[in-house]
Design a protein around this motif. Sequence first.
Motif, short mmCIF file in Angstrom:
data_model
loop_
_atom_site.label_atom_id
_atom_site.label_comp_id
_atom_site.label_asym_id
_atom_site.label_seq_id
_atom_site.Cartn_x
_atom_site.Cartn_y
_atom_site.Cartn_z
N ARG A 263 0.84 -1.19 0.00
CA ARG A 263 0.00 0.00 0.00
C ARG A 263 0.88 1.24 0.00
O ARG A 263 1.82 1.35 0.79
CB ARG A 263 -0.94 0.00 1.21
N VAL A 264 0.55 2.17 -0.91
CA VAL A 264 1.35 3.37 -1.10
C VAL A 264 0.45 4.59 -1.12
O VAL A 264 -0.57 4.60 -1.82
CB VAL A 264 2.17 3.31 -2.41
N SER A 265 0.82 5.63 -0.36
CA SER A 265 0.12 6.91 -0.40
C SER A 265 1.06 7.96 -0.99
O SER A 265 2.22 8.07 -0.57
CB SER A 265 -0.32 7.34 1.01
N LEU A 266 0.55 8.71 -1.97
CA LEU A 266 1.34 9.74 -2.65
C LEU A 266 0.64 11.09 -2.48
O LEU A 266 -0.60 11.15 -2.49
CB LEU A 266 1.49 9.41 -4.12
N VAL A 267 1.44 12.14 -2.31
CA VAL A 267 0.90 13.48 -2.03
C VAL A 267 1.44 14.47 -3.05
O VAL A 267 2.65 14.51 -3.30
CB VAL A 267 1.25 13.93 -0.61
N VAL A 268 0.55 15.26 -3.62
CA VAL A 268 0.93 16.35 -4.53
C VAL A 268 0.35 17.65 -4.00
O VAL A 268 -0.68 17.66 -3.29
CB VAL A 268 0.44 16.09 -5.97
N ARG A 269 0.99 18.76 -4.31
CA ARG A 269 0.48 20.04 -3.79
C ARG A 269 -0.88 20.39 -4.38
O ARG A 269 -1.72 20.96 -3.71
CB ARG A 269 1.49 21.16 -4.12
#
Length: 270
Positions: A263-269
Amino acid sequence: MRNTVPIVLILLAAAAGWWLLAGADTELDTPTYESDGELGTSARGEGLQARQLEAEGLSVKGRERSPKRKHIVVPDPRTLPKGDLQVTLRGPDLSALDSGAMQVFIEPASYAAWRTRLPLYDKDERRWVAKGVVAGPVRVRVQGDHIIGRSVTTVVKRDRDNELFVDVDLAGAIQYDVIAYDKKRPPKVKLTLYDYRDQPVSAWYQERTSRRLTSPKTYATAEIGPEGVVFGILPGRYRLRVVSAFEEYDEAEVDIVAGKTARVSLVVRR
């Protein structure tokens, strides 16, 4: 002078007779000279003669009759011979896999009137069973989160149980989630999976949410929704990179283990 008048009258009558005969001939098929210098018939006479001969069922030299269209008869699949097909998925050790979470599709190997069949999974026997498959060549396609999908072709024989063993390589998957700084998910993102050589890797991508489930497709770079699964990945270390519509990006390293989903969480502005 007296003999001159009768002679003139005779000449005029002869000329009139010749004119009438020539005029009558023009109503018939007038001889024409074709481009090769040979004597031919007029188009009107030729067409009339050809139509008369064709009406009588005779062929006309120099003219090809239009072939009759063949009517394609599509057989009713319910009347075709059938057999049963049992599909067992095996791992590297050639033992049957518990493949209930996988998918098996049975399709015609070539054009046919019947559609793709979805067999039922027999948990006790660890195999997929399809009853009443139209006899002949078929293509069996398998896919799942934790295997490398593949397709094989086999022949279903009529009125018997047909067994098929499909050997597959084990794989892992990534469940991803992309979110922005404002805690909202962007509508679309671009995802690319890179291997240890920093080269893009083709994999299966699918949007999976409580409200949306798309058909899986293979991509090197997928333009897809912010929640879903990347699957059918060989074990190893990878890097998952996300780019938003505003060219904002994030990435994470992932260790893929056969039979597991990371499981991977990715964040963008934004």
